[in-house]
Design a protein around this motif. Structure first.
Motif, PDB file in Angstrom:
ATOM      1  N   HIS A  55      46.746  33.888  25.939  1.00 40.04           N
ATOM      2  CA  HIS A  55      45.911  33.763  27.135  1.00 40.04           C
ATOM      3  C   HIS A  55      46.709  33.252  28.335  1.00 40.04           C
ATOM      4  N   GLY A  56      46.642  31.942  28.585  1.00 40.78           N
ATOM      5  CA  GLY A  56      47.317  31.363  29.746  1.00 40.78           C
ATOM      6  C   GLY A  56      48.040  30.087  29.386  1.00 40.78           C
ATOM      7  N   GLY A  57      47.253  29.035  29.161  1.00 42.12           N
ATOM      8  CA  GLY A  57      47.845  27.741  28.843  1.00 42.12           C
ATOM      9  C   GLY A  57      48.628  27.734  27.548  1.00 42.12           C
ATOM     10  N   VAL A  85      45.934  38.876  26.767  1.00 42.63           N
ATOM     11  CA  VAL A  85      44.711  39.320  27.440  1.00 42.63           C
ATOM     12  C   VAL A  85      45.000  39.888  28.821  1.00 42.63           C
ATOM     13  N   SER A  86      46.244  39.733  29.305  1.00 47.15           N
ATOM     14  CA  SER A  86      46.604  40.252  30.630  1.00 47.15           C
ATOM     15  C   SER A  86      47.961  40.935  30.579  1.00 47.15           C
ATOM     16  N   ASP A  87      48.175  41.850  31.511  1.00 48.11           N
ATOM     17  CA  ASP A  87      49.495  42.463  31.650  1.00 48.11           C
ATOM     18  C   ASP A  87      50.527  41.422  32.070  1.00 48.11           C
ATOM     19  N   ALA A  88      50.104  40.485  32.906  1.00 48.09           N
ATOM     20  CA  ALA A  88      51.022  39.435  33.372  1.00 48.09           C
ATOM     21  C   ALA A  88      51.516  38.604  32.191  1.00 48.09           C
ATOM     22  N   SER A 210      46.898  28.865  37.829  1.00 48.11           N
ATOM     23  CA  SER A 210      47.354  29.653  36.679  1.00 48.11           C
ATOM     24  C   SER A 210      46.127  30.137  35.914  1.00 48.11           C
ATOM     25  N   GLU A 211      46.210  31.367  35.403  1.00 50.03           N
ATOM     26  CA  GLU A 211      45.081  31.938  34.663  1.00 50.03           C
ATOM     27  C   GLU A 211      45.593  32.944  33.635  1.00 50.03           C
ATOM     28  N   GLY A 212      44.693  33.330  32.733  1.00 53.46           N
ATOM     29  CA  GLY A 212      44.893  34.514  31.916  1.00 53.46           C
ATOM     30  C   GLY A 212      44.137  35.619  32.639  1.00 53.46           C
ATOM     31  N   VAL A 213      43.043  36.080  32.049  1.00 53.70           N
ATOM     32  CA  VAL A 213      42.036  36.859  32.776  1.00 53.70           C
ATOM     33  C   VAL A 213      40.729  36.127  32.524  1.00 53.70           C
ATOM     34  N   VAL A 227      33.758  38.251  43.415  1.00 58.15           N
ATOM     35  CA  VAL A 227      34.620  37.097  43.215  1.00 58.15           C
ATOM     36  C   VAL A 227      35.822  37.173  44.145  1.00 58.15           C
ATOM     37  N   VAL A 228      36.143  36.056  44.773  1.00 52.20           N
ATOM     38  CA  VAL A 228      37.406  35.891  45.488  1.00 52.20           C
ATOM     39  C   VAL A 228      38.276  34.974  44.639  1.00 52.20           C
ATOM     40  N   ALA A 229      39.514  35.389  44.367  1.00 50.10           N
ATOM     41  CA  ALA A 229      40.358  34.632  43.444  1.00 50.10           C
ATOM     42  C   ALA A 229      41.802  34.633  43.902  1.00 50.10           C
ATOM     43  N   THR A 230      42.520  33.584  43.513  1.00 49.03           N
ATOM     44  CA  THR A 230      43.939  33.469  43.827  1.00 49.03           C
ATOM     45  C   THR A 230      44.751  34.470  42.998  1.00 49.03           C
ATOM     46  N   ASP A 231      45.888  34.847  43.552  1.00 46.75           N
ATOM     47  CA  ASP A 231      46.754  35.841  42.919  1.00 46.75           C
ATOM     48  C   ASP A 231      47.640  35.161  41.884  1.00 46.75           C
ATOM     49  N   VAL A 232      47.047  34.787  40.769  1.00 42.29           N
ATOM     50  CA  VAL A 232      47.778  34.134  39.681  1.00 42.29           C
ATOM     51  C   VAL A 232      47.376  34.788  38.364  1.00 42.29           C
ATOM     52  N   GLY A 233      48.301  34.747  37.386  1.00 45.44           N
ATOM     53  CA  GLY A 233      48.010  35.289  36.067  1.00 45.44           C
ATOM     54  C   GLY A 233      47.474  36.700  36.145  1.00 45.44           C
ATOM     55  N   GLY A 234      46.362  36.949  35.434  1.00 41.55           N
ATOM     56  CA  GLY A 234      45.777  38.283  35.415  1.00 41.55           C
ATOM     57  C   GLY A 234      44.606  38.459  36.358  1.00 41.55           C
ATOM     58  N   ASN A 235      44.434  37.559  37.323  1.00 42.80           N
ATOM     59  CA  ASN A 235      43.303  37.691  38.250  1.00 42.80           C
ATOM     60  C   ASN A 235      43.285  39.042  38.959  1.00 42.80           C
TER      61      ASN A 235
END
Length: 299
Positions: A55-57, A85-88, A210-213, A227-235
């Motif tokens: 995932h992320g963490g 869960v994400s391409d990132a 930081s995120e996964g998706v 949703v408005v979201a920061t450009d991190v992880g799989g957002n």
């Protein structure tokens, strides 16, 4: 040493309560301790196949300010598939572990698609939602810091709790009368879904570093909430391109987004289609069957 000792205790507890056979498959939902436990269990049963989600963490050491994640390479090297869960996340793991990158792939999670969509807001008050734990990585304080600069009538609802709550509350004193803030604390999943189905919401904000998706974004999209979201992880892999904001966005940026926000019914339909086509749990679960067939047929 502490992490290894705890992991060994859990592994022994599982081994003593379950009888494993060559036909079993162990699935670890996280690529940290659960994956290590799965890898340890295969030490005595090398014929058993293993899968780990990521995932992320559980894959970014920087989220915990660690130089690396204990035992991660050892554990993941023993997985038959690592499903990010994400391409990132996939690309990060492949760069970290090139020796077994062929076993790392993206597998989308999903949510149960909702037949009931979020109702239209018929008031003059913009309703924004944030949905996360109150921990540093979620940066909910950016939304709180934006509140004194809001020039329109709004209601901000936050669902979730955590150690940053008191810190965040210090930014919410002496707010202008047209700004309403409510913190609902931690709610069970069914209550969150009920809120999404019944409370008119114009916009959800995700300000994480930081995120996964995020499943919260999948749930919002399933109910037609933009949703408005920061450009991190799989957002950026789920959120509309025009609603992705820089990872270093400030509270001033957040205030400007809220002050200028204007949505429409077509936008609600657009985000709902994204969830239906890419993040439906029933559809995506079918991919797991294909993966299991693949690894069980590998020599």
């Amino acid at each position: 040493i502490g992490e290894l000792a705890q992991t060994l205790l859990l592994k022994d507890a599982i081994a003593q309560t379950m009888t494993l056979s060559k036909n079993d498959i162990i699935v670890a939902y996280w690529a940290n301790r659960p994956a290590t436990i799965a890898a340890l269990l295969t030490e005595d049963h090398p014929e058993i196949k293993t899968i780990s989600f990521a995932h992320g963490g559980d894959i970014y050491a920087s989220r915990g300010n660690y130089p690396h994640l204990p035992l991660q390479e050892w554990a993941l090297h023993r997985m038959d598939r690592i499903l990010s869960v994400s391409d990132a996340g996939r690309d990060h793991l492949k760069s970290q572990f090139p020796d077994f990158q062929h076993r790392i792939q993206t597998h989308r999670l999903g949510v149960v698609s909702s037949d009931i969509k979020n109702p239209k807001n018929t008031t003059e008050k913009l309703h924004i939602l944030s949905l996360s734990s109150l921990v540093e990585v979620k940066r909910v304080q950016l939304i709180a810091q934006a509140m004194p600069s809001i020039t329109r009538k709004i209601r901000w609802t936050h669902i979730g709790d955590g150690p940053e709550r008191n810190n965040i509350m210090t930014y919410l004193t002496n707010l202008p009368p047209h700004v309403e803030v409510e913190f609902l604390g931690h709610l069970p999943h069914h209550s969150v879904l009920q809120f999404l189905k019944t409370e008119p919401i114009d916009l959800m904000l995700n300000t994480s570093s930081s995120e996964g998706v995020p499943v919260s974004i999948m749930e919002a999209y399933s109910h037609g909430i933009p949703v408005v979201a920061t450009d991190v992880g799989g957002n950026s892999e789920i959120v509309l391109k025009e609603h992705i904001i820089p990872s270093d966005s400030t509270s001033e940026d957040i205030a400007n987004i809220i002050n200028e926000w204007s949505g429409d019914s077509h936008l609600k339909e657009k985000v709902n289609i994204i969830q239906l086509e890419n993040f439906d749990s029933t559809k995506n679960a079918q991919n797991i069957i294909t993966i299991i067939d693949e690894i069980t047929n590998e020599i």
